[in-house]
Write a protein that holds these residues in place. Structure first.
Motif, short mmCIF file in Angstrom:
data_model
loop_
_atom_site.label_atom_id
_atom_site.label_comp_id
_atom_site.label_asym_id
_atom_site.label_seq_id
_atom_site.Cartn_x
_atom_site.Cartn_y
_atom_site.Cartn_z
N PRO A 85 -1.79 8.48 2.51
CA PRO A 85 -2.40 8.80 1.22
C PRO A 85 -1.41 9.39 0.21
CG PRO A 85 -3.75 9.65 3.03
CD PRO A 85 -2.46 9.16 3.63
N ASP A 86 -0.33 10.01 0.70
CA ASP A 86 0.63 10.67 -0.20
C ASP A 86 1.82 9.78 -0.56
OD1 ASP A 86 1.72 10.61 2.34
OD2 ASP A 86 2.56 12.63 2.25
N ALA A 87 1.77 8.50 -0.23
CA ALA A 87 2.89 7.61 -0.52
C ALA A 87 3.12 7.52 -2.02
CB ALA A 87 2.62 6.22 0.06
N ALA A 88 4.37 7.74 -2.44
CA ALA A 88 4.70 7.75 -3.86
C ALA A 88 4.43 6.40 -4.52
CB ALA A 88 6.18 8.13 -4.04
N GLY A 89 4.53 5.33 -3.76
CA GLY A 89 4.31 4.00 -4.30
C GLY A 89 2.90 3.80 -4.83
#
Length: 199
Positions: free
Chosen positions: A21-25
């Motif tokens: 959920p925290d993926a920068a993409g």
């Protein structure tokens, strides 16, 4: 992923999907109006259930090509078979050398003079699918895994969009277990090796 989005390909990028959920993409994609989704592997009892949920989310967007970028999970044979010939991955070594993790450190420890990056079709064998293209990068005196990784990353940002472009243009396919690139006399049916920069 960013280098592919920004490459100006004649393609409709349907979605960016992550298991984190925290993926920068995800934020990057949302800012550009690209659909996003999270299929968090921690919400599933095992790999098979996660892969089924991931495939359902991918299929909802009906892509012609699934591009793995920074996706660090081993996929089940059923998932891989479902996308056979239309799922690619990038790996930071000159495969078949140094499959798995810590590729740059292992290349330096082995005394390699050349390292690099490989784009390949995904099969059931970890980092073992048919090679589409590779870019070579010299291992310089004094390199550590971070300096080598930075030079390899520059080539990743060039090579991966190029391979996606070949697929979009209808020039790249998987035939009889081999990556086939058509319309280029210099490449023929062989995987293309692109020399990397020295800097």
């Amino acid at each position: 992923m960013r280098s592919i989005v920004e490459a100006g390909l004649a393609a409709d990028i349907r979605a960016v999907i992550s298991n984190r959920p925290d993926a920068a993409g995800l934020d990057y994609a949302r800012e550009r109006g690209i659909a996003t989704a999270v299929v968090d592997h921690r919400n599933y009892p095992d790999r098979a259930h996660f892969d089924r949920a991931l495939a359902a989310e991918i299929d909802r967007h009906a892509p012609d090509l699934v591009v793995l970028a920074g996706f660090m999970r081993i996929l089940t044979p059923e998932f891989v078979d479902h996308y056979s010939g239309r799922m690619i991955n990038i790996h930071p070594s000159l495969l078949p050398a140094f499959t798995g993790l810590h590729t740059h450190r292992r290349a330096i420890e082995a005394g390699c003079r050349v390292a690099g990056v490989t784009v390949h079709f995904v099969t059931g064998e970890l980092d073992g699918g048919p090679i589409i293209a590779q870019a070579a990068v010299p291992v310089l005196a004094g390199d550590d895994e971070n300096t080598l990784a930075a030079r390899v990353l520059k080539q990743e940002h060039v090579l991966y969009p190029q391979v996606v472009r070949w697929f979009v243009d209808g020039r790249l396919s998987l035939r009889d277990g081999r990556a086939v690139l058509t319309g280029d006399a210099s490449a023929g049916d062989a995987a293309l090796c692109v020399p990397g920069a020295d800097d």
